[in-house]
Design an enzyme around this catalytic site. Structure first.
Site, PDB file in Angstrom:
ATOM      1  N   LYS A  54       0.841  -1.203   0.000  1.00 49.55           N
ATOM      2  CA  LYS A  54       0.000   0.000   0.000  1.00 49.55           C
ATOM      3  C   LYS A  54       0.877   1.254   0.000  1.00 49.55           C
ATOM      4  O   LYS A  54       0.607   2.208  -0.728  1.00 49.55           O
ATOM      5  CB  LYS A  54      -0.935  -0.013   1.219  1.00 49.55           C
ATOM      6  CG  LYS A  54      -2.065  -1.032   1.066  1.00 49.55           C
ATOM      7  CD  LYS A  54      -2.792  -1.328   2.363  1.00 49.55           C
ATOM      8  CE  LYS A  54      -3.763  -2.492   2.171  1.00 49.55           C
ATOM      9  NZ  LYS A  54      -4.374  -3.001   3.375  1.00 49.55           N
ATOM     10  N   GLN A  98      -5.049  -1.973   9.567  1.00 46.42           N
ATOM     11  CA  GLN A  98      -4.844  -3.274   8.922  1.00 46.42           C
ATOM     12  C   GLN A  98      -5.400  -4.399   9.798  1.00 46.42           C
ATOM     13  O   GLN A  98      -5.127  -4.459  11.002  1.00 46.42           O
ATOM     14  CB  GLN A  98      -3.339  -3.485   8.651  1.00 46.42           C
ATOM     15  CG  GLN A  98      -3.004  -4.744   7.886  1.00 46.42           C
ATOM     16  CD  GLN A  98      -3.546  -4.749   6.455  1.00 46.42           C
ATOM     17  OE1 GLN A  98      -3.666  -3.714   5.814  1.00 46.42           O
ATOM     18  NE2 GLN A  98      -3.902  -5.926   5.956  1.00 46.42           N
ATOM     19  N   ASP A 121     -11.511   2.012   3.751  1.00 47.65           N
ATOM     20  CA  ASP A 121     -11.839   0.587   3.596  1.00 47.65           C
ATOM     21  C   ASP A 121     -13.342   0.392   3.368  1.00 47.65           C
ATOM     22  O   ASP A 121     -13.769  -0.706   3.001  1.00 47.65           O
ATOM     23  CB  ASP A 121     -11.463  -0.182   4.873  1.00 47.65           C
ATOM     24  CG  ASP A 121     -10.085  -0.814   4.807  1.00 47.65           C
ATOM     25  OD1 ASP A 121      -9.711  -1.306   3.722  1.00 47.65           O
ATOM     26  OD2 ASP A 121      -9.392  -0.821   5.846  1.00 47.65           O
TER      27      ASP A 121
HETATM   28  N1  GUN Z   1      -6.699  -7.344   5.859  1.00 43.21           N
HETATM   29  C1  GUN Z   1      -6.962  -8.116   4.758  1.00 43.21           C
HETATM   30  N2  GUN Z   1      -7.649  -7.402   3.842  1.00 43.21           N
HETATM   31  C2  GUN Z   1      -7.827  -6.168   4.359  1.00 43.21           C
HETATM   32  C3  GUN Z   1      -8.452  -4.976   3.869  1.00 43.21           C
HETATM   33  O1  GUN Z   1      -9.002  -4.903   2.766  1.00 43.21           O
HETATM   34  N3  GUN Z   1      -8.405  -3.902   4.711  1.00 43.21           N
HETATM   35  C4  GUN Z   1      -7.827  -3.945   5.937  1.00 43.21           C
HETATM   36  N4  GUN Z   1      -7.853  -2.843   6.691  1.00 43.21           N
HETATM   37  N5  GUN Z   1      -7.236  -5.037   6.415  1.00 43.21           N
HETATM   38  C5  GUN Z   1      -7.238  -6.138   5.625  1.00 43.21           C
END
Ligand code: GUN
Length: 298
Positions: A54, A98, A121
């Site tokens: 990211k 996350q 998200d």
């Molecule tokens: N962990 C696995 N996929 C995701 C996601 O799309 N967003 C977040 N915040 N954590 C994750």
């Protein structure tokens, strides 16, 4: 039949070029770069990889990224303090915590605290509600990535039968809403599918998936979808990322299915790069929302 590969990396690259142009225009117009604040708790190696991807993607399109690392034994209260300060920081456009969080943390409490206008998200109940009413603000990243890859390969979902396997809040449920919606920002070919949302307790699962024109696997079980479960010529989208002794693999038994499907996403290099890319789009959207709010409130 040998399926056409739906190349998520190339599609992501193309969308990132478009986002980069829009980010530059926004930064020029407002004097502010969009900022994504990522929160990483603990040492989970998969989460660390995701967060690194990211950060890299942000850099590529001109979004500033902040990484807030916290130790695995942190309390819910400490994490709440951090999220509150990010909510109140006018420089921060988007906030991403996350997942998964360590067991002692009340994850729901933390996610519900994120300002819905910074919730890139799209996990906040307000954003889930807006999506379910057909007026989304942020689109959830992985479901949006699935729509984008189908759209960019000119695969119409309108009038098609879709079987989604997996009913998670992050993928299955919101993807069912998007694919079954009456309209889409991507146009008439990217909505109006008839969706069956299947899961681990669905009886006669293969009977349902064999009828589908589009099969989406998001159940988190390596190679769960076998060639016998898919009709000849169907489109197969694999959202799974499983770490096995033989390396990374999806929820789809890829090799045999290459000879059954008309189109298929590989793992890695399928939906994964699109998830990260749609997060960038949401961060730009969040920055725009805040710029508009600032203008409105003076
Ligand atoms: N962990 C696995 N996929 C995701 C996601 O799309 N967003 C977040 N915040 N954590 C994750």
């Amino acid at each position: 039949m040998t399926a056409t590969l739906l190349d998520g990396r190339a599609t992501a690259q193309q969308i990132q070029e478009e986002i980069k142009v829009k980010v530059a225009a926004f930064t020029d117009a407002t004097g502010n770069q969009p900022v994504l604040a990522a929160v990483l708790v603990g040492e989970d190696p998969a989460s660390a990889v995701y967060v690194r991807n990211k950060e890299r993607a942000c850099k590529k399109v001109g979004i500033e990224s902040q990484l807030h690392r916290l130790s695995a034994d942190i309390s819910t209260e400490k994490l709440i303090d951090l999220v509150t300060s990010l909510n109140n920081d006018p420089r921060v456009s988007g906030i991403l915590v996350q997942l998964p969080l360590p067991k002692q943390i009340d994850s729901q409490k933390v996610l519900d605290l994120i300002d819905p206008a910074k919730d890139v998200d799209a996990f906040h109940p307000t954003n889930v509600g807006l999506l379910s009413q057909g007026r989304p603000r942020f689109l959830p990243c992985t479901p949006h990535g699935v729509l984008q890859v189908l759209h960019r390969y000119e695969i119409s979902i309108s009038g098609k039968l879709t079987a989604i396997i997996g009913r998670s809040d992050i993928v299955g449920k919101p993807l069912a809403m998007l694919m079954g919606a009456k309209s889409s920002h991507l146009g008439a070919d990217s909505c109006n599918s008839t969706v069956t949302l299947c899961h681990s307790r669905t009886p006669n699962l293969a009977e349902i998936t064999r009828q589908a024109d589009i099969v989406v696997a998001a159940i988190g079980v390596p190679k769960f979808v076998t060639a016998e479960m898919v009709k000849e010529g169907a489109v197969v989208v694999d959202v799974g990322i499983n770490r096995t002794e033989d390396g990374l693999c999806g929820d789809v038994d890829f090799e045999p299915l290459r000879h059954v499907a008309s189109h298929i996403t590989p793992v890695p290099g399928g939906v994964g790069p699109l998830t990260v890319t749609m997060l960038l789009e949401n961060t730009l959207m969040a920055a725009r929302l805040q710029a508009e709010t600032k203008v409105a409130t003076g």
